[in-house]
Design a protein around this motif. Sequence first.
Motif, PDB file in Angstrom:
ATOM      1  N   THR A  90      45.261  16.703  10.041  1.00  0.00           N
ATOM      2  CA  THR A  90      46.383  17.142  10.874  1.00  0.00           C
ATOM      3  C   THR A  90      46.733  18.571  10.484  1.00  0.00           C
ATOM      4  OG1 THR A  90      47.991  16.235   9.304  1.00  0.00           O
ATOM      5  CG2 THR A  90      47.321  14.822  11.134  1.00  0.00           C
ATOM      6  N   PHE A 159      52.847  23.161   1.345  1.00  0.00           N
ATOM      7  CA  PHE A 159      53.261  22.486   2.576  1.00  0.00           C
ATOM      8  C   PHE A 159      54.655  22.977   2.969  1.00  0.00           C
ATOM      9  CE2 PHE A 159      55.391  19.090   4.882  1.00  0.00           C
ATOM     10  CZ  PHE A 159      54.470  18.831   5.894  1.00  0.00           C
ATOM     11  N   ARG A 161      57.648  25.765   2.894  1.00  0.00           N
ATOM     12  CA  ARG A 161      57.666  27.224   2.808  1.00  0.00           C
ATOM     13  C   ARG A 161      59.092  27.752   2.822  1.00  0.00           C
ATOM     14  NH1 ARG A 161      53.993  24.819   6.575  1.00  0.00           N
ATOM     15  NH2 ARG A 161      55.423  23.750   7.935  1.00  0.00           N
ATOM     16  N   SER A 203      49.925  18.036  14.578  1.00  0.00           N
ATOM     17  CA  SER A 203      50.958  17.010  14.388  1.00  0.00           C
ATOM     18  C   SER A 203      52.362  17.581  14.574  1.00  0.00           C
ATOM     19  CB  SER A 203      50.846  16.399  12.992  1.00  0.00           C
ATOM     20  OG  SER A 203      50.923  17.407  12.014  1.00  0.00           O
ATOM     21  N   ASP A 204      52.490  18.902  14.422  1.00  0.00           N
ATOM     22  CA  ASP A 204      53.804  19.528  14.562  1.00  0.00           C
ATOM     23  C   ASP A 204      53.616  21.014  14.865  1.00  0.00           C
ATOM     24  OD1 ASP A 204      53.006  19.105  11.582  1.00  0.00           O
ATOM     25  OD2 ASP A 204      54.197  20.932  11.597  1.00  0.00           O
ATOM     26  N   ILE A 206      54.983  24.617  13.918  1.00  0.00           N
ATOM     27  CA  ILE A 206      55.781  25.230  12.854  1.00  0.00           C
ATOM     28  C   ILE A 206      56.851  26.164  13.409  1.00  0.00           C
ATOM     29  CG2 ILE A 206      55.626  26.857  10.916  1.00  0.00           C
ATOM     30  CD1 ILE A 206      53.023  25.492  10.147  1.00  0.00           C
TER      31      ILE A 206
HETATM   32  O1  LIG Z   1      49.418  21.248   6.208  1.00  0.00           O
HETATM   33  C1  LIG Z   1      50.134  21.019   7.177  1.00  0.00           C
HETATM   34  C2  LIG Z   1      49.881  19.973   8.108  1.00  0.00           C
HETATM   35  C3  LIG Z   1      50.727  19.774   9.166  1.00  0.00           C
HETATM   36  N1  LIG Z   1      51.798  20.590   9.293  1.00  0.00           N
HETATM   37  C4  LIG Z   1      52.044  21.592   8.424  1.00  0.00           C
HETATM   38  O2  LIG Z   1      53.031  22.313   8.565  1.00  0.00           O
HETATM   39  N2  LIG Z   1      51.221  21.779   7.385  1.00  0.00           N
END
Ligand SMILES: O=c1cc[nH]c(=O)[nH]1
Length: 236
Positions: A90, A159, A161, A203-204, A206
């Motif tokens: 992901t 992961f 930040r 999956s998302d 940022i």
């Molecule tokens: O490593 C990842 C995986 C999914 N989403 C993130 O922000 N970082």
Amino acid sequence: MSVHIGAKPNDIAETILLPGDPLRAKYIAETFLEGAVCYNEVRGMLGYTGTYKGKRVSVQGTGMGVPSISIYAQELMQSYGVKNLIRVGTCGAIQEDIKVRDVIIAMTSSTDSQVNRLRFQQIDFAPTASFELLHKAYQAAVQRNLSVKVGNVFTSDSFYRDSLDLYKQLAAYQVLAVEMETTALYTLAAKFKRNALSILTVSDHILTGEETTAEERQTTFNEMIEVALEAATAQS
Ligand SMILES: O=c1cc[nH]c(=O)[nH]1
Ligand SMILES: O=P(O)(O)O[C@H]1O[C@H](CO)[C@@H](O)[C@H]1O
């Protein structure tokens, strides 16, 4: 067995799928492979071998991040002779035109990890996918009418930040998404003269904060696994 994998020499197929999550390895084995047998439970990092469309395929959890996947990828190639390694992971998107549930194929990866600076006397090595695997995966994705993008991904050691500044800059330089393993996989595959590819489901997002639901993730995730298995089994 190797240090972290408790399999006998011929227990693992030449072609392997590599999810970060060991329970995803179990799910893939139970859902997509016929006659799957578990060959590894060391540290709970589950590994299975079965068949897909009559061809022997394994699936092995790698854990999260460069150090963890480096251990599994190296042992799989060095001790078990694995030839084709396809990460199925992901990622978080950083481009506006990439949406959650899209599939990203990593042609190369940028990184904040120091592993390659240390390995290559401070130069910037460019980790690169197997063109053959990439081509097959792209064709399989297009045949399924998936929303697929091919390009540069960012392999991060973090992961969580503190700021989005770096991600915005990387996005301006056409980096597609963020994950945590591809640089290590591609570099080690080059070292051992093997074939590697990372296929990632978004999956998302940022920058927008958009996320998939658990149910949606599974449906899209299944599409990614089928693309990976088609590329894997088309491989000579
Ligand atoms: O490593 C990842 C995986 C999914 N989403 C993130 O922000 N970082
Ligand atoms: O879904 P996986 O394959 O674990 O990949 C992504 O998810 C983890 C972070 O949640 C990191 O390993 C990242 O690369």
